[in-house]
Scaffold this motif. Structure first.
Motif, PDB file in Angstrom:
ATOM      1  N   CYS A   1     -42.222 -10.825   7.173  1.00 58.55           N
ATOM      2  CA  CYS A   1     -41.221 -10.403   6.250  1.00 58.55           C
ATOM      3  C   CYS A   1     -41.369  -9.336   5.289  1.00 58.55           C
ATOM      4  CB  CYS A   1     -40.841 -11.615   5.505  1.00 58.55           C
ATOM      5  SG  CYS A   1     -42.143 -12.572   4.671  1.00 58.55           S
ATOM      6  N   LYS A   2     -40.773  -8.561   4.846  1.00 60.63           N
ATOM      7  CA  LYS A   2     -41.070  -7.467   3.832  1.00 60.63           C
ATOM      8  C   LYS A   2     -41.265  -7.790   2.343  1.00 60.63           C
ATOM      9  CE  LYS A   2     -36.436  -5.053   3.200  1.00 60.63           C
ATOM     10  NZ  LYS A   2     -35.875  -3.771   3.753  1.00 60.63           N
TER      11      LYS A   2
ATOM     12  N   ALA B   1     -34.192 -10.803  12.323  1.00 60.51           N
ATOM     13  CA  ALA B   1     -33.473 -11.893  11.533  1.00 60.51           C
ATOM     14  C   ALA B   1     -33.702 -11.002  10.150  1.00 60.51           C
ATOM     15  CB  ALA B   1     -33.966 -13.086  11.472  1.00 60.51           C
TER      16      ALA B   1
ATOM     17  N   GLY C   1     -35.729 -15.260   6.478  1.00 63.00           N
ATOM     18  CA  GLY C   1     -34.802 -16.006   5.510  1.00 63.00           C
ATOM     19  C   GLY C   1     -34.415 -17.330   6.326  1.00 63.00           C
TER      20      GLY C   1
ATOM     21  N   HIS D   1     -20.703  -7.778   0.133  1.00 57.73           N
ATOM     22  CA  HIS D   1     -21.357  -9.094   0.283  1.00 57.73           C
ATOM     23  C   HIS D   1     -21.906  -9.329   1.245  1.00 57.73           C
ATOM     24  CE1 HIS D   1     -22.170 -13.270  -1.041  1.00 57.73           C
ATOM     25  NE2 HIS D   1     -21.484 -13.478  -0.225  1.00 57.73           N
TER      26      HIS D   1
ATOM     27  N   ALA E   1     -36.635 -14.585   0.485  1.00 58.80           N
ATOM     28  CA  ALA E   1     -35.452 -13.773   1.512  1.00 58.80           C
ATOM     29  C   ALA E   1     -34.105 -13.940   0.606  1.00 58.80           C
ATOM     30  CB  ALA E   1     -35.357 -14.546   2.780  1.00 58.80           C
TER      31      ALA E   1
ATOM     32  N   LEU F   1     -24.700 -19.756   6.155  1.00 58.37           N
ATOM     33  CA  LEU F   1     -25.848 -20.821   6.369  1.00 58.37           C
ATOM     34  C   LEU F   1     -25.757 -21.598   7.694  1.00 58.37           C
ATOM     35  CD1 LEU F   1     -26.019 -21.653   2.555  1.00 58.37           C
ATOM     36  CD2 LEU F   1     -27.232 -19.983   3.830  1.00 58.37           C
TER      37      LEU F   1
ATOM     38  N   GLY G   1     -22.903 -21.516  -2.751  1.00 56.44           N
ATOM     39  CA  GLY G   1     -21.717 -22.316  -2.443  1.00 56.44           C
ATOM     40  C   GLY G   1     -22.210 -23.576  -1.469  1.00 56.44           C
TER      41      GLY G   1
ATOM     42  N   THR H   1     -43.308  -4.237   6.266  1.00 58.63           N
ATOM     43  CA  THR H   1     -42.060  -3.921   6.458  1.00 58.63           C
ATOM     44  C   THR H   1     -41.983  -3.111   7.947  1.00 58.63           C
ATOM     45  OG1 THR H   1     -41.575  -3.235   4.445  1.00 58.63           O
ATOM     46  CG2 THR H   1     -40.203  -2.252   5.794  1.00 58.63           C
TER      47      THR H   1
END
Ligand code: FAD
Length: 620
Positions: free
Chosen positions: A38-39, A195, A17, A386, A45, A427, A52, A160
């Motif tokens: 990465c999986k 990460a 990501g 979230h 990601a 972000l 936003g 993974t």
């Protein structure tokens, strides 16, 4: 013993990501060899879903903004239990990271004079979020990928990681299976950066995708790292509530940032009725002032819909519980028509077109998933799991955990957000602290003469554990265990928490663990989601236990943690402490409270300046 392939790099980054990509770019820029695992597919990601914007005090829209205000906003949002050093680095360095992204090709929305446009968001004093419509994450990932791909980073997709490998105290590698065939790969490295993102799939209603199963949290915990702030799970106030199949999908805070308003079923803008004292001076007195703020009037204060997420989410829960909710158990979120304002000044203003341009994804999301035209009818929204404030405890400057060579960044690391994250601060965190993780992981790797050994007994033990569900007699179904866990966490360790319910959850987790040890899977190892879920259960159970234990220990309400049995903040007991979790020598989960180091005077002054000259009790 099992067969496995080995790939060796100086630095292995697990997760592609925003945080992982940024770390990999930085590490490879120093000249070390970098592998990125990465999986899912590269580019898929979670970061890609971010809508936003990125928070950074660029001061393009309001020149009163600067890093100190951003720092103070982040600390207030986190209710002062944040790692202040991380919050400081983040606020200071975010503008450079955003400008660098632009230099690498990111195309942000613009102000009329050509600067990066910034929008309002909850808890941010000034318009601070650089954005690309409501698809900011897509642009961030695209830019990092385009930039990173030319730097010789080796990418391993659909792998993974299920275990970190250690040589003595030091981390020396990671064991992964591939989705396609279920084959084993060992990634050997001098330094490893986690990460892997968040834990949303521990809950039934979530904005998160299937990938968020708390993998990095658990990998680090099992390898001997500490977890911090695990009680703080962010429930975003606005997820879709209807139709049931899409319940939990995010409705970006950008809707409220651009002037969307919340109403209950009597038409009342209920947020005006519940404004916390420490936000009162910055909040509009009435609808008219809030409206002026949205139109850019610098003398006005922001509407109460832009209070922090923890507070807005609780207000919505209260409205629904007290019978003032929408038909499907949420409240209404309404876009303004600007009739009274633009109607007079600019006859040609078309509100529907305005919203479609500002919020294109939201428009399509509701049109396609809910059959609703949001420019004409209000949305129905309610809280959704979230973001995870808690995670791997790392050093603020270097992002290294207490396990030598093991680093973490992005959502799976923790500290910066304290008890509640402000929207847009993730972000920027990925960029600022992701960069630092990459830089210091590369430095650490360069200082080692050689990589640690990869102990085959550890590989064999992990592979044996992973394959055991194929050999069991039919007993438990992994999907059913996962679903029961999600239902339980939602009901017993959700937005409103109580001791007796959480104790029941701990009991329940014990039983679920017993059931997880009996799951059986059928078929073979190729693209077998049942098998993958069986392995994920260990991670979901570990993070769920950590959340529950930390939530029980913090006997107060602060930020995202709301205790029905302790509805107030207790600064004397909990205002200066973090919860720390680690695996005991007997394998059980140990938890303790630890004092937060004192905030330096310069930073205290920044906080005081934004709090009407009064130092918050937590910092006295
Ligand atoms: P991710 O982007 O999720 O990447 C995780 C990576 O780890 C993936 O590549 C995954 O495949 C990999 N991975 C995971 N486990 C393993 C494993 N075991 N082995 C190998 N690889 C693994 N924040 C903002 O600041 N602004 C916003 O506007 C915003 N909007 C959002 C909207 C939505 C719908 C959501 C869900 C979140 C939003 N957030 C926003 C939060 C933000 O997007 C995330 O916190 C952030 O993207 C996390 O980035 P990350 O790099 O830590 O993890």
């Amino acid at each position: 013993s099992v067969e496995f392939q080995t790939h060796e790099h100086d630095v292995i980054v697990i997760g592609a990501g925003g945080a992982g990509l940024r770390a990999a770019i930085e590490a490879s820029a120093t000249g070390v060899s970098v592998g990125l695992v990465c999986k899912s597919l590269l580019g898929k990601a979670h970061t890609v879903m971010a809508e936003g914007g990125i928070a950074a005090a660029l001061a393009n829209v309001d020149n009163r903004d600067n890093w100190k205000v951003h720092f103070a906003d982040t600390m207030r949002g986190g209710q002062y239990v944040n790692n202040w050093r991380m919050a400081e680095l983040h606020a200071r360095e975010a503008p450079d990271r955003v400008r660098e992204l632009e230099k690498w090709g990111a195309v942000f929305d613009r102000t009329p004079d050509g600067k990066i446009l910034q929008r309002n968001f909850g808890g941010h004093k000034y318009p601070r979020l650089a954005h690309v419509g409501d698809r900011t994450g897509l642009e961030l990932i695209r830019t990092l990928q385009d930039h990173g791909i030319h730097r010789g980073i080796a990418v391993y997709m659909e792998r993974t990681v299920i275990r970190l490998l250690k040589d003595g105290d030091r981390v020396s590698g990671a064991l992964a299976y591939d989705r396609e065939r279920g084959r084993w790969t060992v990634f050997r490295a001098k330094a490893i950066v986690l990460a892997t993102g968040g834990i949303g799939k521990a809950y039934k209603i979530t904005s998160n995708s299937w990938e968020y199963t708390g993998d990095g949290h658990t990998l680090a915990y099992d390898a001997g790292a500490e977890l911090i702030d695990m009680e703080f799970v962010q429930f975003h106030p606005t997820g879709m509530v209807w139709p049931p199949s899409v319940r939990g999908i995010l409705v970006t805070e950008g809707v409220r940032g651009e002037g969307g308003v919340l109403r209950n079923n009597t038409g009342n803008r209920f947020m005006f009725g519940d404004i916390p004292d420490n936000y009162r001076p910055q909040t509009a007195k009435d609808e008219e002032e809030g409206f002026r703020y949205v139109l850019g009037d610098k003398e006005s204060n922001r509407p109460p819909e832009l209070l922090t997420r923890d507070h807005v989410a609780r207000c919505i829960v209260r409205e629904v519980r007290e019978g003032r909710g929408s038909p499907h158990g949420g409240v209404f979120l309404e876009l303004q028509t600007f009739a009274g304002w633009y109607g007079q000044r600019a006859k040609k203003f078309d509100a529907a077109e305005h919203w479609k341009k500002k919020l294109p994804s939201m428009y399509h999301q509701f049109k396609e998933l809910g059959g609703l035209d949001i420019t004409k009818e209000p949305m129905e929204v309610g809280p959704t799991t979230h973001y995870m404030m808690g995670g791997v405890r790392v050093d603020a400057d270097t992002q290294m955990s207490r396990v030598p060579g093991l680093f973490a960044c992005g959502e799976c690391a923790a500290g910066i957000n304290g008890a509640n994250r402000l929207g847009g601060n993730s972000l920027s965190d990925l960029l600022v602290l992701g960069k630092r993780a990459g830089e210091f992981a590369a430095k650490y790797a360069s200082e080692q003469n050689s990589a640690g050994a990869v102990p085959t007994d550890q590989v064999n033990a992990a592979a044996k554990w992973a394959l055991a569900p194929f050999d069991r007699e039919a007993s438990e179904n992994p999907f059913k265990v996962q679903q029961d866990l999600q239902d339980m966490m939602q009901d017993l360790v959700g937005i409103v928490r109580k001791k007796d319910e959480m104790l029941r959850a701990l009991d329940g987790l014990e039983k679920l663990r017993t059931r997880a040890a009996k799951v059986q899977v059928t078929g073979n190892r190729e693209y077998n989601p049942g098998w993958h879920t069986a392995m994920d259960l260990h991670n979901l159970l570990t993070v769920s236990e950590a959340v529950t234990r930390a939530a029980i220990l913090r006997k107060e309400s602060r930020g995202a943690q709301f205790r029905d049995d302790y509805p107030k903040k207790d600064n004397a007991k909990f205002g200066k402490v973090n919860s720390i979790i680690a695996k005991g020598t007997d394998g059980t989960m140990q938890i303790r409270l630890e004092q937060i180091p004192p905030v330096p005077d310069e930073l205290k002054d920044a906080i005081k300046a934004e709090a009407n000259g009064v130092l918050p009790d937590e910092l006295k």
